[in-house]
Design a protein around this motif. Structure first.
Motif, PDB file in Angstrom:
ATOM      1  N   ASN A 379       0.842  -1.196   0.000  1.00 47.33           N
ATOM      2  CA  ASN A 379       0.000   0.000   0.000  1.00 47.33           C
ATOM      3  C   ASN A 379       0.878   1.248   0.000  1.00 47.33           C
ATOM      4  O   ASN A 379       2.086   1.185   0.194  1.00 47.33           O
ATOM      5  CB  ASN A 379      -0.914   0.006   1.234  1.00 47.33           C
ATOM      6  N   GLU A 380       0.240   2.399  -0.165  1.00 49.57           N
ATOM      7  CA  GLU A 380       1.007   3.641  -0.265  1.00 49.57           C
ATOM      8  C   GLU A 380       1.801   3.932   0.991  1.00 49.57           C
ATOM      9  O   GLU A 380       2.847   4.566   0.947  1.00 49.57           O
ATOM     10  CB  GLU A 380       0.056   4.813  -0.561  1.00 49.57           C
ATOM     11  N   ASP A 381       1.321   3.492   2.142  1.00 50.23           N
ATOM     12  CA  ASP A 381       2.045   3.749   3.385  1.00 50.23           C
ATOM     13  C   ASP A 381       3.131   2.709   3.627  1.00 50.23           C
ATOM     14  O   ASP A 381       3.751   2.683   4.688  1.00 50.23           O
ATOM     15  CB  ASP A 381       1.075   3.785   4.575  1.00 50.23           C
ATOM     16  N   GLY A 382       3.348   1.820   2.632  1.00 54.88           N
ATOM     17  CA  GLY A 382       4.411   0.820   2.761  1.00 54.88           C
ATOM     18  C   GLY A 382       3.984  -0.411   3.497  1.00 54.88           C
ATOM     19  O   GLY A 382       4.770  -1.311   3.705  1.00 54.88           O
ATOM     20  N   LYS A 383       2.714  -0.454   3.887  1.00 53.58           N
ATOM     21  CA  LYS A 383       2.229  -1.623   4.609  1.00 53.58           C
ATOM     22  C   LYS A 383       1.650  -2.632   3.630  1.00 53.58           C
ATOM     23  O   LYS A 383       1.014  -2.264   2.650  1.00 53.58           O
ATOM     24  CB  LYS A 383       1.149  -1.221   5.620  1.00 53.58           C
ATOM     25  N   SER A 384       1.858  -3.902   3.904  1.00 55.93           N
ATOM     26  CA  SER A 384       1.317  -4.942   3.041  1.00 55.93           C
ATOM     27  C   SER A 384      -0.196  -4.971   3.141  1.00 55.93           C
ATOM     28  O   SER A 384      -0.779  -4.626   4.156  1.00 55.93           O
ATOM     29  CB  SER A 384       1.867  -6.315   3.449  1.00 55.93           C
ATOM     30  N   ALA A 385      -0.819  -5.380   2.051  1.00 54.55           N
ATOM     31  CA  ALA A 385      -2.267  -5.528   2.055  1.00 54.55           C
ATOM     32  C   ALA A 385      -2.668  -6.644   3.001  1.00 54.55           C
ATOM     33  O   ALA A 385      -1.865  -7.472   3.397  1.00 54.55           O
ATOM     34  CB  ALA A 385      -2.745  -5.838   0.641  1.00 54.55           C
ATOM     35  N   ILE A 386      -3.969  -6.667   3.356  1.00 57.68           N
ATOM     36  CA  ILE A 386      -4.485  -7.726   4.225  1.00 57.68           C
ATOM     37  C   ILE A 386      -4.161  -9.070   3.595  1.00 57.68           C
ATOM     38  O   ILE A 386      -4.379  -9.274   2.403  1.00 57.68           O
ATOM     39  CB  ILE A 386      -6.005  -7.558   4.413  1.00 57.68           C
ATOM     40  N   ASP A 387      -3.643 -10.013   4.402  1.00 61.32           N
ATOM     41  CA  ASP A 387      -3.297 -11.343   3.921  1.00 61.32           C
ATOM     42  C   ASP A 387      -2.131 -11.304   2.939  1.00 61.32           C
ATOM     43  O   ASP A 387      -1.775 -12.303   2.342  1.00 61.32           O
ATOM     44  CB  ASP A 387      -4.528 -11.988   3.258  1.00 61.32           C
ATOM     45  N   ASP A 388      -1.538 -10.118   2.737  1.00 61.08           N
ATOM     46  CA  ASP A 388      -0.395  -9.936   1.855  1.00 61.08           C
ATOM     47  C   ASP A 388      -0.734 -10.192   0.391  1.00 61.08           C
ATOM     48  O   ASP A 388       0.148 -10.324  -0.440  1.00 61.08           O
ATOM     49  CB  ASP A 388       0.768 -10.839   2.286  1.00 61.08           C
ATOM     50  N   PHE A 389      -2.017 -10.300   0.056  1.00 59.45           N
ATOM     51  CA  PHE A 389      -2.407 -10.531  -1.336  1.00 59.45           C
ATOM     52  C   PHE A 389      -3.490  -9.541  -1.748  1.00 59.45           C
ATOM     53  O   PHE A 389      -4.413  -9.261  -0.999  1.00 59.45           O
ATOM     54  CB  PHE A 389      -2.972 -11.950  -1.526  1.00 59.45           C
ATOM     55  N   ILE A 390      -3.360  -9.016  -2.951  1.00 62.91           N
ATOM     56  CA  ILE A 390      -4.440  -8.286  -3.597  1.00 62.91           C
ATOM     57  C   ILE A 390      -5.091  -9.243  -4.578  1.00 62.91           C
ATOM     58  O   ILE A 390      -4.411  -9.899  -5.367  1.00 62.91           O
ATOM     59  CB  ILE A 390      -3.895  -7.058  -4.364  1.00 62.91           C
ATOM     60  N   GLU A 391      -6.434  -9.350  -4.526  1.00 64.45           N
ATOM     61  CA  GLU A 391      -7.147 -10.297  -5.383  1.00 64.45           C
ATOM     62  C   GLU A 391      -7.727  -9.610  -6.605  1.00 64.45           C
ATOM     63  O   GLU A 391      -8.234  -8.498  -6.525  1.00 64.45           O
ATOM     64  CB  GLU A 391      -8.314 -10.937  -4.610  1.00 64.45           C
ATOM     65  N   ASP A 392      -7.672 -10.311  -7.752  1.00 59.47           N
ATOM     66  CA  ASP A 392      -8.434  -9.921  -8.940  1.00 59.47           C
ATOM     67  C   ASP A 392      -9.601 -10.895  -9.085  1.00 59.47           C
ATOM     68  O   ASP A 392      -9.717 -11.865  -8.341  1.00 59.47           O
ATOM     69  CB  ASP A 392      -7.550  -9.957 -10.187  1.00 59.47           C
ATOM     70  N   ASP A 393     -10.451 -10.643 -10.069  1.00 59.36           N
ATOM     71  CA  ASP A 393     -11.594 -11.525 -10.293  1.00 59.36           C
ATOM     72  C   ASP A 393     -11.120 -12.903 -10.744  1.00 59.36           C
ATOM     73  O   ASP A 393     -10.132 -13.027 -11.486  1.00 59.36           O
ATOM     74  CB  ASP A 393     -12.519 -10.936 -11.356  1.00 59.36           C
ATOM     75  N   PRO A 394     -11.829 -13.959 -10.340  1.00 55.09           N
ATOM     76  CA  PRO A 394     -11.434 -15.313 -10.739  1.00 55.09           C
ATOM     77  C   PRO A 394     -11.425 -15.477 -12.257  1.00 55.09           C
ATOM     78  O   PRO A 394     -12.228 -14.860 -12.971  1.00 55.09           O
ATOM     79  CB  PRO A 394     -12.512 -16.204 -10.113  1.00 55.09           C
ATOM     80  N   VAL A 395     -10.503 -16.317 -12.728  1.00 46.40           N
ATOM     81  CA  VAL A 395     -10.424 -16.614 -14.158  1.00 46.40           C
ATOM     82  C   VAL A 395     -10.561 -18.120 -14.352  1.00 46.40           C
ATOM     83  O   VAL A 395     -10.221 -18.904 -13.460  1.00 46.40           O
ATOM     84  CB  VAL A 395      -9.090 -16.123 -14.774  1.00 46.40           C
ATOM     85  N   PRO A 396     -11.040 -18.561 -15.532  1.00 46.78           N
ATOM     86  CA  PRO A 396     -11.114 -20.000 -15.786  1.00 46.78           C
ATOM     87  C   PRO A 396      -9.734 -20.583 -16.060  1.00 46.78           C
ATOM     88  O   PRO A 396      -8.755 -19.840 -16.258  1.00 46.78           O
ATOM     89  CB  PRO A 396     -12.001 -20.090 -17.033  1.00 46.78           C
ATOM     90  N   LEU A 397      -9.671 -21.889 -16.074  1.00 49.70           N
ATOM     91  CA  LEU A 397      -8.412 -22.613 -16.310  1.00 49.70           C
ATOM     92  C   LEU A 397      -7.714 -22.131 -17.581  1.00 49.70           C
ATOM     93  O   LEU A 397      -6.482 -22.038 -17.626  1.00 49.70           O
ATOM     94  CB  LEU A 397      -8.735 -24.101 -16.386  1.00 49.70           C
ATOM     95  N   SER A 398      -8.494 -21.784 -18.609  1.00 47.63           N
ATOM     96  CA  SER A 398      -7.906 -21.398 -19.902  1.00 47.63           C
ATOM     97  C   SER A 398      -7.214 -20.041 -19.875  1.00 47.63           C
ATOM     98  O   SER A 398      -6.462 -19.712 -20.787  1.00 47.63           O
ATOM     99  CB  SER A 398      -8.997 -21.376 -20.978  1.00 47.63           C
TER     100      SER A 398
END
Length: 593
Positions: A379-398
């Protein structure tokens, strides 16, 4: 598409998988269609999709409708439905076909075992992946038809819910299924132990009998196996203590008085009742020699025709690779396949690949798979996001990309819809058009006190650096776990070690300091420098502590086949065991005294 594979030879089975891998994207949409056709009218799906007609929809349109209307879910979302099934409700809640069996998860993540639906499909896919994996192994390691497997497998006791539903571990259900017998017939490999040994309910007695029968059939054993590497290591540690009794039993055609379960005694004595003094003499001679060598190369010495050791060796099992190689000598270690209580996921198509580098090709007929892209971000304050991951929308296997990390989402034939598995994987390549996954860690297993986020994988790397110092001192790290202590201020990490061998305190202090300095997470480093996280604490626990932890899990319904030492725990029962068994404490000076 039917979730089935070809019967017949290894080449037929591999040809089937090559075909579904080549067409993985379309196989996946057809798999989703089949799941929805089977279960479209169930209560859970009707809540989200309503009365929409799916029969005339094209596969891609159905996929789009499904992922837009049905939300991502966790076990908590399905728990009320599964509990209603356990209580005996007959309505079609999550599957059209009645569920008569429930599996217990291992409970490693949060210390609580969960009910997971188990159907005939679960046993069928287990048989399929075992046959498929065996076909790929047979390309590299030639084994004799009719040979035996020394397989350390254990069933737990099954019980009935008030609604009459059978509950047990997934491995227990599988070992009791017809598919388990079919697997042995079709792969032409037979386990050394009878069913009575597997299902004894006493892991110590089962282990003794597995070892005894493994040695009785020693020239016939083609490979050594277990669900998890831990079970193999645990069994051979036990052998170091019990080999003399086992040799006496082989010599005299008797069975130790330690084996007290009547059905087990009868089944084993039916096999070994003819005295075999010549075999006992050979085994004794080898064991005397092995004992002097600290049991290095035990497996090839006692099972001279064994071709490899086969087990799940990734994730929390990686720690046991050092000891497993100690016992295996020059024998290859072949990593087992990738699955969970909820669904099988991928097969090891490169069995000659070392366990540290193994990946798993997704089997696109087993479930419908989605992947949540995960980005480590600041994040801008140098702190990691919650759970250390930013999520995008799910994608299919392909749509997955090489080098990216994802959380797996499952839609299964057993009644789980867009279910977040909690496993973090990295796509490392493709087998034809199906992704090859490298298991990274469990998402919830995390050490955090402040703005720091360290995963199971991060912890594994840190402990490995500390244990290298230990090995130089000719000592062995038997097992470990950790805890984020946040009751006191500042909070700090505690790492618990059980070690074998005498180690000077200055060496242990160095191990503690090295581990503290090896955490590279930005939030941890900043917090340690500012003392908002206190010095890492290394606690040495007495011999047998992790055995007590294992026995606690087994007493609560887990099977040894299923047991995984939790690498990070906040379970109060386990913490009490660890606290009572701590014999030495060290505090890091990595960031100053």
């Amino acid at each position: 598409m039917e979730p089935t594979m070809a019967n017949g030879s290894s080449s037929d089975i591999i040809s089937w998988f090559e075909d579904v891998s080549e067409n993985a994207p379309s196989v996946q949409t057809r798999t989703l269609r089949r799941i929805l056709q089977l279960n479209f009218a169930v209560e859970y799906l009707k809540k989200w999709i309503g009365e929409v007609s799916i029969e005339d929809m094209e596969d891609k349109a159905l996929e789009s409708l499904y992922t837009s209307l049905v939300p991502l879910a966790s076990h908590a979302d399905f728990e009320p439905y599964v509990q209603r099934i356990a209580d005996g409700e007959k309505a079609a809640l999550i599957t059209q076909e009645p569920i008569t069996t429930l599996s217990l998860s291992s409970g490693t993540t949060d210390g609580r075992q969960k009910y997971v639906p188990f159907t005939r499909h679960s046993s069928k896919t287990t048989l399929q992946i075992f046959k498929l994996a065996a076909a790929y192994r047979s390309r590299i390691y030639s084994t004799k038809e009719g040979g035996r497997i020394l397989e350390f497998i254990y069933s737990s006791k099954q019980f009935k819910t008030k609604g009459g539903i059978t509950v047990g571990t997934a491995t227990t259900h599988y070992y009791a299924s017809e598919e388990f017998k079919i697997k042995q017939r079709e792969t032409k490999s037979y386990i050394c132990s009878p069913e009575e040994v597997i299902s004894s309910g006493d892991y110590k007695q089962s282990t003794y009998c597995h070892l005894l029968l493994g040695l009785y059939f020693n020239d016939q054993v083609e490979f050594i196996a277990s669900t998890f590497a831990f079970s193999i290591v645990q069994s051979f540690r036990s052998f170091e203590e019990s080999w003399k009794d086992i040799c006496n039993d082989i010599r005299d055609g008797t069975l130790s008085s330690k084996i007290t379960i009547p059905s087990v005694r009868k089944a084993v004595l039916d096999i070994i009742s003819v005295p075999n003094p010549s075999l006992a003499k050979r085994v004794i001679s080898k064991c005397v020699e092995l004992e002097e060598m600290d049991w290095v190369g035990l497996i090839p010495k006692l099972w001279p025709n064994a071709k490899y050791v086969y087990s799940i060796m990734t994730g929390s099992m990686q720690h046991y690779l050092t000891k497993l190689r100690h016992y295996a000598g020059d024998l290859p270690l072949v990593s087992g396949d990738y699955g969970s209580t909820e669904s099988w996921i991928g097969v090891n198509v490169d069995p000659c690949c070392p366990p540290e580098k193994v990946s798993f090709a997704v089997v696109p007929t087993f479930s419908y798979f989605e992947f949540i892209p995960l980005n480590r971000s600041e994040n801008e304050d140098g702190k990691s996001a919650i759970d250390d991951f930013i999520e995008d929308d799910p994608v299919p296997l392909s749509n997955v990309k090489i080098g990216k990390q994802y959380e797996i989402v499952l839609t299964t034939f057993t009644g789980l819809y867009r279910y977040r598995l909690g496993d973090v994987v990295e796509v490392v390549g493709f087998h034809r058009n199906t992704p090859k996954l490298n298991f990274i860690c469990r998402r919830k297993l995390i050490l955090t006190v402040n703005i720091d986020k360290n995963t199971e994988n991060d912890l594994q790397l840190v402990v490995e650096k500390g244990s290298k110092i230990l090995r130089k001192a000719r000592a062995e790290l038997v097992d470990f776990t950790s805890h984020a202590e946040v009751v006191k201020n500042p909070g700090h990490y505690i790492i618990y070690w059980e070690i074998k061998g005498e180690v000077e305190e200055r060496i242990l202090e160095e191990c503690c300091r090295e581990m503290d300095a090896s955490f590279v997470d930005h939030g941890y480093v900043v917090s340690r420098r500012s003392n908002s996280i206190g010095p890492l604490e290394l606690c040495i626990v007495e011999k047998g502590t992790f055995k007590k932890i294992m026995e606690n899990f087994i007493a609560n319904g887990a099977a040894l086949s299923q047991f995984k030492t939790p690498r990070c725990t906040s379970n109060q029962v386990l913490l009490r065991i660890l606290h009572l068994c701590t014999i030495k404490r060290f505090h890091s000076t990595a960031y100053g005294p």
